[in-house]
Design a protein around this motif. Structure first.
Motif, PDB file in Angstrom:
ATOM      1  N   SER A  29      78.320  64.964   0.244  1.00  0.00           N
ATOM      2  CA  SER A  29      77.400  63.817   0.252  1.00  0.00           C
ATOM      3  C   SER A  29      76.284  63.964   1.270  1.00  0.00           C
ATOM      4  O   SER A  29      75.307  63.216   1.220  1.00  0.00           O
ATOM      5  CB  SER A  29      78.168  62.531   0.552  1.00  0.00           C
ATOM      6  N   VAL A 152      75.523  58.736  -2.196  1.00  0.00           N
ATOM      7  CA  VAL A 152      76.361  59.776  -2.792  1.00  0.00           C
ATOM      8  C   VAL A 152      77.794  59.658  -2.281  1.00  0.00           C
ATOM      9  O   VAL A 152      78.759  59.842  -3.030  1.00  0.00           O
ATOM     10  CB  VAL A 152      75.779  61.176  -2.503  1.00  0.00           C
ATOM     11  N   HIS A 153      77.936  59.315  -1.019  1.00  0.00           N
ATOM     12  CA  HIS A 153      79.271  59.231  -0.422  1.00  0.00           C
ATOM     13  C   HIS A 153      80.104  58.124  -1.064  1.00  0.00           C
ATOM     14  O   HIS A 153      81.301  58.308  -1.312  1.00  0.00           O
ATOM     15  CB  HIS A 153      79.152  58.976   1.081  1.00  0.00           C
TER      16      HIS A 153
END
Length: 208
Positions: A29, A152-153
């Motif tokens: 991420s 993204v994480h």
């Protein structure tokens, strides 16, 4: 699954003196999951940083780093082994085996508002206290299709990607003459790693 970490110098106005910025990045991420600023490299400080990062984010499978003394310290090795986290390091005489941490440091130091030098450790810590949330929450990262590391994480990038794709496809439907082919909307890679199959070298760390 894979975290990378490193330490970089934060320059001071005095020759030969620099503060040390420690940071840990999730290579999938690109999120900074741990950091601290100190006046020296100390094994126990690295252990404390990882202890806090594990408490907040859980345990990765592997931690990667270069081959510096702090990265190969017995204290950190014993700590990671005690929580069943593997370690890998750069290959001998290879300078680019830790690309995710090195890229993040470059982003930090090439920001227009990067001070360049810090007169006190409090100044250095104040900058990092601002920079880390900005990097995680606002930086549109080219390596993850211009989403932020936070997106993204936590997976929220997927809904945002669908919105981007719908807008692009609608524009294509309205004006196909402006395109040579139907456009595709970039997305973060499904597999990220260091020396994946097809790359040179024995290390094959990956995160999906």
């Amino acid at each position: 699954q894979v975290w990378s970490w490193d330490i970089t110098d934060l320059r001071t106005p005095w020759r030969g003196l620099a503060f040390k910025a420690y940071s840990i990045i999730d290579i999938y991420s690109r999120k900074l999951v741990g950091w601290r600023v100190e006046d020296r490299e100390v094994d126990e400080l690295a252990v404390a940083m990882f202890t806090a990062a594990f408490a907040e984010h859980g345990h990765p499978c592997t931690v990667h780093a270069d081959s510096g003394p702090a990265m190969r310290s017995t204290a950190l090795k014993d700590f990671l082994a005690s929580v069943a986290v593997a370690q890998t390091h750069n290959r001998p005489r290879v300078s680019n085996d830790n690309p995710f941490s090195e890229s993040e440091f470059r982003t930090m130091k090439y920001r227009p508002n990067y001070p360049g030098t810090f007169e006190t450790i409090e100044d250095a810590r104040a900058f990092m206290t601002w920079y880390v949330p900005w990097y995680n929450g606002n930086h549109k990262h080219s390596g993850i299709a211009l989403f932020t590391p936070d997106q993204v994480h936590d997976g929220t990038w997927q809904a945002l990607w669908r919105h981007r794709d719908a807008a692009q496809q609608a524009y294509y439907a309205a004006h196909p003459e402006r395109f040579r082919a139907r456009p595709s909307t970039p997305a973060p890679a499904g597999l990220v790693g260091i020396n994946l199959p097809g790359q040179t070298g024995p290390q094959r760390l990956q995160a999906a």
